[in-house]
Design an enzyme around this catalytic site. Structure first.
Site, PDB file in Angstrom:
ATOM      1  N   HIS A  26       1.264  -1.163  -0.117  1.00  0.00           N
ATOM      2  CA  HIS A  26       0.086   0.006  -0.010  1.00  0.00           C
ATOM      3  C   HIS A  26       0.970   1.138   0.179  1.00  0.00           C
ATOM      4  CE1 HIS A  26      -3.984   2.249   0.928  1.00  0.00           C
ATOM      5  NE2 HIS A  26      -3.321   2.941   0.825  1.00  0.00           N
ATOM      6  N   CYS A  27       0.828   2.007  -1.191  1.00  0.00           N
ATOM      7  CA  CYS A  27       1.517   3.250  -1.168  1.00  0.00           C
ATOM      8  C   CYS A  27       1.404   3.618  -2.393  1.00  0.00           C
ATOM      9  CB  CYS A  27       2.986   3.014  -1.200  1.00  0.00           C
ATOM     10  SG  CYS A  27       3.904   1.862  -2.619  1.00  0.00           S
ATOM     11  N   HIS A  28       1.412   4.885  -2.721  1.00  0.00           N
ATOM     12  CA  HIS A  28       1.022   6.371  -3.783  1.00  0.00           C
ATOM     13  C   HIS A  28       2.164   6.333  -4.202  1.00  0.00           C
ATOM     14  CE1 HIS A  28      -2.469   5.695  -1.586  1.00  0.00           C
ATOM     15  NE2 HIS A  28      -2.169   5.886  -0.009  1.00  0.00           N
ATOM     16  N   TYR A  44      -8.318  17.621  -1.333  1.00  0.00           N
ATOM     17  CA  TYR A  44      -6.575  18.046  -1.550  1.00  0.00           C
ATOM     18  C   TYR A  44      -5.098  17.459  -2.017  1.00  0.00           C
ATOM     19  CZ  TYR A  44      -5.194  12.689  -1.486  1.00  0.00           C
ATOM     20  OH  TYR A  44      -5.168  11.467  -1.380  1.00  0.00           O
ATOM     21  N   ARG A 119     -10.721   0.800  -5.922  1.00  0.00           N
ATOM     22  CA  ARG A 119     -10.338   0.924  -4.919  1.00  0.00           C
ATOM     23  C   ARG A 119     -11.981   2.012  -4.745  1.00  0.00           C
ATOM     24  NH1 ARG A 119      -7.077   5.177  -1.950  1.00  0.00           N
ATOM     25  NH2 ARG A 119      -6.261   4.595   0.300  1.00  0.00           N
ATOM     26  N   HIS A 176      -6.007  -0.108   6.033  1.00  0.00           N
ATOM     27  CA  HIS A 176      -6.137   0.314   6.963  1.00  0.00           C
ATOM     28  C   HIS A 176      -6.521   0.211   8.893  1.00  0.00           C
ATOM     29  CE1 HIS A 176      -3.713   3.247   4.582  1.00  0.00           C
ATOM     30  NE2 HIS A 176      -4.951   3.799   4.088  1.00  0.00           N
ATOM     31  N   ASP A 243       2.145   2.557   3.110  1.00  0.00           N
ATOM     32  CA  ASP A 243       1.598   4.321   2.940  1.00  0.00           C
ATOM     33  C   ASP A 243       1.982   5.797   2.588  1.00  0.00           C
ATOM     34  OD1 ASP A 243      -1.434   5.564   2.157  1.00  0.00           O
ATOM     35  OD2 ASP A 243      -1.676   6.041   4.327  1.00  0.00           O
ATOM     36  N   ASN A 248      -2.820  13.095   4.041  1.00  0.00           N
ATOM     37  CA  ASN A 248      -4.095  13.270   4.526  1.00  0.00           C
ATOM     38  C   ASN A 248      -3.695  13.150   6.412  1.00  0.00           C
ATOM     39  OD1 ASN A 248      -6.177  15.408   3.663  1.00  0.00           O
ATOM     40  ND2 ASN A 248      -6.024  12.863   2.382  1.00  0.00           N
TER      41      ASN A 248
END
Length: 288
Positions: A26-28, A44, A119, A176, A243, A248
């Site tokens: 889980h990463c962006h 955001y 997602r 999460h 993450d 956020n």
């Protein structure tokens, strides 16, 4: 429009040595905005965090593979994620965001590009519940591809949407740790519901995001018992991720090296960690 804190630029070398082939599930990647613009309707604006930044962090942590999860700031334009996957020589997979207008050809192109899931965001401060008719239609359409669905929920949503979740026919992943709140204890209803969900052979969970679960702040140790319970409940369907770059975050910004060491507390057994970091991601992301 709110902006996000940047990630901690000084990634620590973790004390825990990860096994070869470990996966950050889980990463962006964000931007860069001049190449991959952000969605004009986003809630955001993150600091740019291109794939080069992700690689640098992973090199320090000892991570070889990754699952790049599309975040709402890029909307349904998955180009930054697809570009990152294409640059990885097979080491990355992706989870896309799509809407009801997505065509079969576009789904096939995403699949060819390394996407293995979609997602949906239910978190209220990020836009709230999606169109549930679209949700149902998309899940029907991804089933032939062998994809799964990732559910980004707040703790209360686990209770509110329990009937719909129970009807899902594809593998589903809870992000999460369900964003349960540590201050409410292990016996809180959302967490009991989440543990109950793990009896469903289609249910997976990510033991990541302790900074979203904690009530005490850094070093987020109050999130560890929740991760331990989830690992115990579904050892073959648990994933872990950093993450990065932590969009956020209202409280303490985690250091990704500390998050690796936190995994060592949640999963102290080496064989257990190999499942979470290697075997389980292989099953969900590299088996097809």
């Amino acid at each position: 429009m709110k902006t996000c804190q940047p990630p901690d630029p000084n990634t620590k070398t973790p004390k825990l040595k990860l096994p070869e082939g470990s996966c950050d599930a889980h990463c962006h990647v964000f931007g860069p905005a001049d190449k991959f613009p952000y969605d004009p309707d986003r809630s955001y604006t993150p600091p740019d965090a291109p794939v080069e930044d992700l690689r640098r962090v992973h090199a320090v942590l000892g991570i070889d593979r990754a699952v790049i999860v599309q975040a709402s700031c890029h909307g349904t334009d998955n180009a930054a994620m697809i570009d990152a996957i294409a640059s990885s020589n097979g080491a990355y997979r992706g989870v896309a965001i799509v809407d009801g207008t997505v065509t079969d050809r576009e789904l096939e192109e995403l699949n060819a590009g390394g996407v293995r899931g979609v997602r949906f965001n239910f978190v209220k401060h990020l836009g709230g519940t999606p169109d549930l008719e679209v949700f149902d239609r998309v899940l029907d359409r991804i089933q032939p591809l062998g994809w799964h669905v990732v559910l980004h929920l707040d703790a209360g949503d686990i209770v509110e949407h329990a009937p719909r979740i129970s009807r899902i026919k594809v593998p589903f992943v809870i992000d999460h740790m369900g964003r349960v709140q540590a201050k409410n204890g292990l016996d809180q209803e959302p967490f009991r519901r989440l543990l109950g969900l793990m009896q469903n052979p289609l249910a997976w969970v990510k033991v990541c995001g302790p900074e979203r679960v904690t009530s005490a702040g850094s070093p987020f140790h109050d999130a560890v018992p929740f991760a331990q319970k989830l690992i115990e409940a579904a050892p073959d369907r648990t994933l872990w991720g950093t993450d990065f770059p932590h969009p956020n975050i209202a409280g303490d910004m985690p250091n990704d090296g500390d998050l690796v060491d936190l995994l060592g507390l949640a999963a102290p057994d080496e064989a257990q960690r190999r499942k979470i970091l290697i075997d389980n991601p292989n099953t969900l992301y590299w088996a097809n």
